[in-house]
Design an enzyme around this catalytic site. Structure first.
Site, PDB file in Angstrom:
ATOM      1  N   LYS A  63       0.880  -1.180   0.000  1.00  0.00           N
ATOM      2  CA  LYS A  63       0.000   0.000   0.000  1.00  0.00           C
ATOM      3  C   LYS A  63       0.912   1.223   0.000  1.00  0.00           C
ATOM      4  O   LYS A  63       1.424   1.642   1.034  1.00  0.00           O
ATOM      5  CB  LYS A  63      -0.877  -0.020   1.249  1.00  0.00           C
ATOM      6  N   GLU A  91       9.101   1.363  11.190  1.00  0.00           N
ATOM      7  CA  GLU A  91      10.156   2.329  10.848  1.00  0.00           C
ATOM      8  C   GLU A  91       9.514   3.703  10.935  1.00  0.00           C
ATOM      9  O   GLU A  91       8.810   4.121  10.022  1.00  0.00           O
ATOM     10  CB  GLU A  91      10.670   2.085   9.429  1.00  0.00           C
ATOM     11  N   CYS A 128      13.302  10.577   7.231  1.00  0.00           N
ATOM     12  CA  CYS A 128      13.135  10.119   8.612  1.00  0.00           C
ATOM     13  C   CYS A 128      14.434  10.259   9.381  1.00  0.00           C
ATOM     14  O   CYS A 128      14.443  10.576  10.554  1.00  0.00           O
ATOM     15  CB  CYS A 128      12.651   8.683   8.622  1.00  0.00           C
ATOM     16  N   GLU A 182       9.684  16.180  15.428  1.00  0.00           N
ATOM     17  CA  GLU A 182      10.092  15.989  14.032  1.00  0.00           C
ATOM     18  C   GLU A 182       9.339  16.989  13.163  1.00  0.00           C
ATOM     19  O   GLU A 182       8.117  17.013  13.171  1.00  0.00           O
ATOM     20  CB  GLU A 182       9.750  14.561  13.596  1.00  0.00           C
TER      21      GLU A 182
HETATM   22  P1  NAP Z   1       2.035   8.580   7.584  1.00  0.00           P
HETATM   23  O1  NAP Z   1       1.008   9.632   7.516  1.00  0.00           O
HETATM   24  O2  NAP Z   1       2.180   7.818   8.834  1.00  0.00           O
HETATM   25  O3  NAP Z   1       1.759   7.614   6.369  1.00  0.00           O
HETATM   26  C1  NAP Z   1       2.508   6.466   6.120  1.00  0.00           C
HETATM   27  C2  NAP Z   1       1.649   5.441   5.404  1.00  0.00           C
HETATM   28  O4  NAP Z   1       0.609   5.004   6.282  1.00  0.00           O
HETATM   29  C3  NAP Z   1       0.945   6.005   4.175  1.00  0.00           C
HETATM   30  O5  NAP Z   1       0.887   4.999   3.200  1.00  0.00           O
HETATM   31  C4  NAP Z   1      -0.421   6.326   4.726  1.00  0.00           C
HETATM   32  O6  NAP Z   1      -1.405   6.366   3.739  1.00  0.00           O
HETATM   33  C5  NAP Z   1      -0.635   5.152   5.645  1.00  0.00           C
HETATM   34  N1  NAP Z   1      -1.691   5.358   6.645  1.00  0.00           N
HETATM   35  C6  NAP Z   1      -2.238   6.516   7.088  1.00  0.00           C
HETATM   36  N2  NAP Z   1      -3.189   6.259   8.018  1.00  0.00           N
HETATM   37  C7  NAP Z   1      -3.250   4.914   8.158  1.00  0.00           C
HETATM   38  C8  NAP Z   1      -4.018   4.032   8.970  1.00  0.00           C
HETATM   39  N3  NAP Z   1      -4.932   4.487   9.841  1.00  0.00           N
HETATM   40  N4  NAP Z   1      -3.808   2.702   8.864  1.00  0.00           N
HETATM   41  C9  NAP Z   1      -2.867   2.227   8.024  1.00  0.00           C
HETATM   42  N5  NAP Z   1      -2.116   2.997   7.223  1.00  0.00           N
HETATM   43  C10 NAP Z   1      -2.300   4.345   7.287  1.00  0.00           C
HETATM   44  O7  NAP Z   1       3.477   9.148   7.278  1.00  0.00           O
HETATM   45  P2  NAP Z   1       3.868  10.156   6.141  1.00  0.00           P
HETATM   46  O8  NAP Z   1       3.374  11.491   6.560  1.00  0.00           O
HETATM   47  O9  NAP Z   1       3.476   9.627   4.816  1.00  0.00           O
HETATM   48  O10 NAP Z   1       5.448  10.083   6.222  1.00  0.00           O
HETATM   49  C11 NAP Z   1       6.145  10.839   7.089  1.00  0.00           C
HETATM   50  C12 NAP Z   1       6.548  10.046   8.325  1.00  0.00           C
HETATM   51  O11 NAP Z   1       7.189   8.834   7.976  1.00  0.00           O
HETATM   52  C13 NAP Z   1       7.550  10.786   9.146  1.00  0.00           C
HETATM   53  O12 NAP Z   1       7.240  10.702  10.510  1.00  0.00           O
HETATM   54  C14 NAP Z   1       8.848  10.065   8.858  1.00  0.00           C
HETATM   55  O13 NAP Z   1       9.826  10.195   9.835  1.00  0.00           O
HETATM   56  C15 NAP Z   1       8.394   8.682   8.697  1.00  0.00           C
HETATM   57  N6  NAP Z   1       9.360   7.890   7.934  1.00  0.00           N
HETATM   58  C16 NAP Z   1      10.126   6.982   8.573  1.00  0.00           C
HETATM   59  C17 NAP Z   1      11.068   6.245   7.890  1.00  0.00           C
HETATM   60  C18 NAP Z   1      11.933   5.245   8.596  1.00  0.00           C
HETATM   61  O14 NAP Z   1      12.538   4.443   7.930  1.00  0.00           O
HETATM   62  N7  NAP Z   1      12.039   5.223   9.906  1.00  0.00           N
HETATM   63  C19 NAP Z   1      11.226   6.429   6.516  1.00  0.00           C
HETATM   64  C20 NAP Z   1      10.427   7.368   5.888  1.00  0.00           C
HETATM   65  C21 NAP Z   1       9.493   8.080   6.615  1.00  0.00           C
HETATM   66  P3  NAP Z   1      -1.759   7.748   2.984  1.00  0.00           P
HETATM   67  O15 NAP Z   1      -0.576   8.595   2.986  1.00  0.00           O
HETATM   68  O16 NAP Z   1      -2.094   7.279   1.661  1.00  0.00           O
HETATM   69  O17 NAP Z   1      -2.911   8.318   3.705  1.00  0.00           O
END
Ligand code: NAP
Ligand code: MG
Length: 485
Positions: free
Chosen positions: A177, A252, A286, A385
């Site tokens: 996804k 992650e 991240c 963050e």
């Molecule tokens: P996010 O909002 O948590 O989204 C991540 C994924 O989860 C997206 O595919 C999102 O879908 C999905 N999602 C949202 N709500 C969900 C739910 N209730 N159930 C299941 N899946 C759901 O994160 P983001 O804003 O895209 O990315 C930024 C964050 O990712 C930052 O905090 C960053 O630090 C972290 N990150 C961490 C790493 C690591 O390796 N540690 C790497 C990259 C990013 P939609 O976006 O389609 O709604």
């Protein structure tokens, strides 16, 4: 730039199809705010079909494939990705707003993951265990089965590489996804893999929202393992959903990674790393090194050097390939600008600010990178963050104090240590809470060979490197009694 013909479809059982709901979500180009197409809004029934297709693959050709064949196939897919680096990069630049060079680096990294994990597939195995003399005991490393992969928009190709590819290498069948803001290269990857011969059902892609497709996947009781990369809040929800059917989860999550610069550091060597770690991918990384801790003796010098570089940074459309592109969305831009406002209103000193290219489209989501100096370790900007091009500099006096500040945020993903003192390097490598510590270098996102993951609010489990293979498998112990003979 033309969208791929399957841009608005879901990929299940080796075939493109419409989403069950008939609903779609817009694809936006963050460089100018234009809607350039639509992606499928997958829902529970698409996820059901994708999970069933993955299960079938495990019972069919994919599940029966020998490890060496699986590895060779992944390596071949890697070559096919390498052939398409330019088109993947162009699409990614348009979809996610990454400057072309950075988008290209992601595509190259995906090819490298395929090469690396392709090579691992037939070299990962169990052990024999000495036990009583009339027994032979050994362990088998087996795939979990169906793995779910929920990924964010910041590095889609790299995260597919470290998550989906490692799962496939160990014989799982995957349901991916992608983030709704960044689906296109995930769909292109599915097509490239299918063309290279990946059996139907081994990889399924269900684009759409987190609320519908993501939550359906994490709650699905046919999914045997979830790899989630994204925010801490959503990670908590995903882990809770998976707990209901006892599926193991790799999380992650976010970070607030410190870089510690000591008086004896080689500052000229450190500078490009300090800069890049903060603003690479417009800070939407991240493992961004967004907290720079500097010892008092070189503090003014480092702030001055960093400020000079920050002032030269240029922001503009992905296609112009400048230092920074736009942020992913107006929502993300709003969040980042609020942090910057908060920093300014609370009296933080602005040491430097980059420039948005004159004539950059008004509806692009541009934010000028900003460097705040003299920030207190407990300030919100030093604790939370931001996920944008915002770097804070914090002074410290002693090594002990530096460690306390470094470990004083709730995250623990990556840290950088800049010192020529070998004993100090070793002490800090132990005392800093993080999944990775870089000494006299900093690799935000780099190095497919290097195990990666967090502690604390940065998550748990490790991806990347050989270590990932443990996470994507389960261990079976076989104890055979055969008598003394
Ligand atoms: P996010 O909002 O948590 O989204 C991540 C994924 O989860 C997206 O595919 C999102 O879908 C999905 N999602 C949202 N709500 C969900 C739910 N209730 N159930 C299941 N899946 C759901 O994160 P983001 O804003 O895209 O990315 C930024 C964050 O990712 C930052 O905090 C960053 O630090 C972290 N990150 C961490 C790493 C690591 O390796 N540690 C790497 C990259 C990013 P939609 O976006 O389609 O709604
Ligand atoms: Mg987009």
């Amino acid at each position: 730039m033309k969208l791929p013909p399957f841009a608005s479809q879901v990929f299940i059982n080796g075939k493109w199809r419409r989403p069950a709901s008939g609903q779609y979500l817009p694809i936006e180009n963050p460089s100018n705010g234009e809607v350039i197409g639509k992606i499928a809004a997958s829902d529970e029934s698409d996820v059901d079909a994708a999970v069933a297709s993955a299960r079938n693959a495990l019972n069919g050709e994919w599940g029966k494939m020998a490890a060496a064949d699986r590895g060779r196939l992944l390596s071949q897919i890697g070559l096919a990705v390498a052939d398409q680096v330019d088109s993947l990069a162009e699409i990614e630049a348009m979809d996610v707003g990454k400057p072309l060079t950075q988008a290209r680096a992601d595509a190259v990294a995906l090819a490298r993951y395929l090469e690396f994990y392709g090579g691992c597939a037939d070299k990962f195995h169990g052990e024999t265990i000495p036990y009583l003399n009339d027994y032979t005991v050994y362990t088998l490393r087996e795939p979990h089965g169906v793995t779910g992969h929920i990924i964010p928009w910041n590095y889609p190709m790299q995260i597919i590489g470290r998550s989906v590819v490692a799962a496939l290498a160990t014989g799982n069948a995957a349901v991916l996804k992608p983030a709704e803001d960044a689906c296109l290269t995930a769909l292109m990857f599915a097509q490239i893999a299918a063309d290279a011969g990946l059996p139907a059902g081994a990889l399924n892609v269900v684009p759409g929202s987190g609320a519908l497709a993501g939550s359906a996947l994490s709650a699905h009781d046919g999914v045997n393992h979830i790899s989630f990369t994204g925010s801490t809040e959503v990670g908590v929800a995903v882990q809770a959903a998976a707990a209901k059917h006892i599926a193991p989860v790799t999380l992650e999550l976010g970070g607030k990674s410190p870089q510690l610069v000591f008086d004896d550091a080689d500052l000229d060597a450190a500078l490009p790393f300090l800069l890049r770690a903060g603003v690479q991918n417009a800070g939407q990384t991240c493992s961004a090194g967004s907290r720079v801790l500097v010892q008092r003796g070189v503090y003014q010098q480092v702030v001055g050097m960093l400020a000079e570089k920050f002032n030269q940074l240029r922001v503009g459309p992905a296609i112009d390939d400048l230092d920074l592109g736009p942020l992913i969305s107006s929502r993300q831009k709003g969040k980042v600008l609020q942090f910057i406002e908060h920093g300014k209103r609370s009296g933080l000193s602005v040491a430097a600010e980059g420039t948005i290219l004159e004539g950059a489209p008004a509806d692009g989501h541009y934010v000028a990178p900003i460097l705040f100096a003299d920030v207190a370790p407990d300030h919100d900007l030093a604790q939370q963050e931001v996920f944008g091009p915002v770097v804070v500099v914090i002074p410290f006096d002693t090594e002990e104090q530096a460690v306390k500040i470094a470990n004083g945020a709730s995250y623990g993903l990556v840290a950088g240590v800049w010192t020529r003192d070998g004993a100090r390097q070793m002490r800090l490598a132990r005392s800093i809470k993080a999944g990775q510590v870089f000494i006299n270098n900093y690799g935000a996102g780099g190095g497919v060979e290097l195990p990666f993951g967090g502690v604390g609010r940065s998550g748990h489990g490790r991806e990347k490197g050989f270590e990932a293979l443990y996470g994507f498998t389960t261990l079976k112990t076989v104890a055979a009694f055969h008598g003394k003979g």
